[in-house]
Write a protein that holds these residues in place. Structure first.
Motif, PDB file in Angstrom:
ATOM      1  N   ARG A 264       2.450 -11.110  -0.586  1.00 50.65           N
ATOM      2  CA  ARG A 264       2.312  -9.755  -1.136  1.00 50.65           C
ATOM      3  C   ARG A 264       3.667  -9.090  -1.324  1.00 50.65           C
ATOM      4  O   ARG A 264       3.894  -8.390  -2.313  1.00 50.65           O
ATOM      5  CB  ARG A 264       1.413  -8.917  -0.237  1.00 50.65           C
ATOM      6  N   PHE A 265       4.569  -9.308  -0.369  1.00 57.35           N
ATOM      7  CA  PHE A 265       5.910  -8.753  -0.558  1.00 57.35           C
ATOM      8  C   PHE A 265       6.577  -9.387  -1.775  1.00 57.35           C
ATOM      9  O   PHE A 265       7.206  -8.704  -2.582  1.00 57.35           O
ATOM     10  CB  PHE A 265       6.762  -8.982   0.687  1.00 57.35           C
ATOM     11  N   ALA A 266       6.438 -10.694  -1.897  1.00 59.50           N
ATOM     12  CA  ALA A 266       7.082 -11.394  -3.019  1.00 59.50           C
ATOM     13  C   ALA A 266       6.511 -10.945  -4.358  1.00 59.50           C
ATOM     14  O   ALA A 266       7.231 -10.850  -5.354  1.00 59.50           O
ATOM     15  CB  ALA A 266       6.911 -12.901  -2.849  1.00 59.50           C
ATOM     16  N   ALA A 267       5.209 -10.658  -4.379  1.00 53.25           N
ATOM     17  CA  ALA A 267       4.563 -10.244  -5.622  1.00 53.25           C
ATOM     18  C   ALA A 267       4.824  -8.793  -5.968  1.00 53.25           C
ATOM     19  O   ALA A 267       4.518  -8.348  -7.077  1.00 53.25           O
ATOM     20  CB  ALA A 267       3.054 -10.487  -5.528  1.00 53.25           C
ATOM     21  N   GLY A 268       5.348  -8.035  -4.988  1.00 57.30           N
ATOM     22  CA  GLY A 268       5.662  -6.643  -5.250  1.00 57.30           C
ATOM     23  C   GLY A 268       4.468  -5.727  -5.217  1.00 57.30           C
ATOM     24  O   GLY A 268       4.507  -4.624  -5.756  1.00 57.30           O
ATOM     25  N   ASN A 269       3.372  -6.176  -4.556  1.00 59.58           N
ATOM     26  CA  ASN A 269       2.199  -5.304  -4.465  1.00 59.58           C
ATOM     27  C   ASN A 269       1.685  -5.264  -3.030  1.00 59.58           C
ATOM     28  O   ASN A 269       0.500  -5.264  -2.781  1.00 59.58           O
ATOM     29  CB  ASN A 269       1.086  -5.784  -5.399  1.00 59.58           C
ATOM     30  N   GLY A 270       2.646  -5.214  -2.103  1.00 63.69           N
ATOM     31  CA  GLY A 270       2.278  -5.415  -0.720  1.00 63.69           C
ATOM     32  C   GLY A 270       1.493  -4.315  -0.056  1.00 63.69           C
ATOM     33  O   GLY A 270       0.594  -4.587   0.724  1.00 63.69           O
ATOM     34  N   TYR A 271       1.796  -3.052  -0.302  1.00 65.08           N
ATOM     35  CA  TYR A 271       1.197  -1.985   0.479  1.00 65.08           C
ATOM     36  C   TYR A 271       0.036  -1.366  -0.264  1.00 65.08           C
ATOM     37  O   TYR A 271       0.088  -1.142  -1.463  1.00 65.08           O
ATOM     38  CB  TYR A 271       2.258  -0.922   0.808  1.00 65.08           C
ATOM     39  N   LEU A 272      -1.018  -1.118   0.490  1.00 66.04           N
ATOM     40  CA  LEU A 272      -2.270  -0.710  -0.134  1.00 66.04           C
ATOM     41  C   LEU A 272      -2.454   0.801  -0.176  1.00 66.04           C
ATOM     42  O   LEU A 272      -3.106   1.322  -1.060  1.00 66.04           O
ATOM     43  CB  LEU A 272      -3.450  -1.332   0.639  1.00 66.04           C
ATOM     44  N   GLY A 273      -1.937   1.512   0.804  1.00 68.83           N
ATOM     45  CA  GLY A 273      -2.209   2.940   0.914  1.00 68.83           C
ATOM     46  C   GLY A 273      -1.170   3.800   0.223  1.00 68.83           C
ATOM     47  O   GLY A 273      -0.172   3.325  -0.301  1.00 68.83           O
ATOM     48  N   GLY A 274      -1.400   5.121   0.262  1.00 70.53           N
ATOM     49  CA  GLY A 274      -0.485   6.045  -0.385  1.00 70.53           C
ATOM     50  C   GLY A 274       0.876   6.082   0.279  1.00 70.53           C
ATOM     51  O   GLY A 274       1.869   6.412  -0.341  1.00 70.53           O
ATOM     52  N   ARG A 275       0.938   5.719   1.581  1.00 73.77           N
ATOM     53  CA  ARG A 275       2.222   5.728   2.275  1.00 73.77           C
ATOM     54  C   ARG A 275       3.041   4.496   1.942  1.00 73.77           C
ATOM     55  O   ARG A 275       4.205   4.409   2.249  1.00 73.77           O
ATOM     56  CB  ARG A 275       2.002   5.763   3.791  1.00 73.77           C
TER      57      ARG A 275
END
Length: 286
Positions: A264-275
């Motif tokens: 997820r970090f490598a794909a650039g979409n790691g964090y799900l929430g607003g923070r």
């Protein structure tokens, strides 16, 4: 948390998150019991032999683990002079559990001491070491563990954990979920709390870290979550965990575990929430 401020350091819980304690401990107990019972030189009372033949070693291992959770969550106020290590606890609790199961005498005192040291040599989950080696290219990696430092160093060597720092509760004279541990870890690294992300398989650990300003990454492992199903679902629905890696991610075609964190970090979409943030960290202190 601003989306342009990724974590600089990833701090990892160890038991259950990085290593599969259940398999290693259960196999060791079962193997050592069989060796003792089949040893021609062992002087084991008949009643102990009888109880040993019926004990469930997976259940015994879980009981042993549960004593650790109770011990670390109920440790008295932090004073280094009164600090009892996890090694000491593992030895004392094993002896007590053997007595409660009518198994005193199954192992000699030296054998019991050696078995209590198995926690130093827990095997990692298959995804742990490869994922950490990749993550180490972009983040400061540290362990943040309730075990004593010698225990932590042995686990890191045995499991091939490429971390730059081993941070133990022994450093802070307190056990998680005490704020002294999370705040002390960030200070030890020379970082602000919000520059640190805790990676753990227990939501209680993550909640305490979040209350101290840490970012949070949940890696679900089989049978490792202490919270009930309703509490887990509420936490997921409320969205306070920045990255959530569930067991269903692997079943749905994801890599699972820490491999999914890396992905997820490598794909650039790691964090799900607003923070949350979704790219690689900068990898240096600041």
């Amino acid at each position: 948390m601003s989306t342009i401020n990724p974590p600089k350091a990833l701090l990892f819980d160890v038991f259950g998150t990085l290593v599969d304690w259940r398999t290693t401990v259960t196999n060791t107990l079962s193997t050592q019991a069989a060796l003792a019972l089949n040893s021609p030189s062992a002087s084991i009372p008949p009643s102990v032999r009888l109880f040993a033949s019926t004990v469930s070693w997976p259940d015994f291992a879980q009981e042993w683990r549960d004593t650790y959770i109770t011990f670390t969550s109920s440790h008295p106020s932090p004073k280094h002079s009164q600090f009892k290590t996890v090694d000491q606890h593992h030895h004392d609790s094993l002896r007590s559990l053997l007595a409660s199961h009518n198994l005193t005498g199954l192992w000699t005192p030296p054998q019991l001491t050696a078995i209590a040291q198995i926690w130093h040599f827990i095997d990692p989950w298959p995804d742990t070491s490869p994922a950490l080696h990749d993550l180490a290219k972009s983040f400061i990696l540290c362990t943040l563990f309730n075990g004593n430092l010698s225990l932590l160093r042995d686990i890191a060597a045995h499991a091939d954990l490429p971390v730059s720092r081993n941070l133990s509760s022994e450093h802070f004279g307190a056990y998680k979920p005490s704020p002294l541990v999370y705040n002390g870890a960030a200070e030890h690294l020379g970082l602000r709390n919000e520059q640190c992300a805790l990676v753990a398989a227990q939501l209680g650990d993550l909640q305490a870290a979040r209350d101290c300003g840490f970012q949070t990454i949940y890696v679900e492992r089989v049978d490792e979550e202490d919270w009930g199903a309703e509490e887990v679902e509420a936490a997921r629905r409320e969205g306070w965990v920045d990255m959530w890696i569930g067991l269903e991610d692997a079943r749905g075609g994801g890599l699972g575990g820490l491999a999914d964190v890396r992905g997820r970090f490598a794909a650039g979409n790691g964090y799900l929430g607003g923070r949350g943030w979704g790219g690689f960290g900068e990898g240096e202190k600041g």
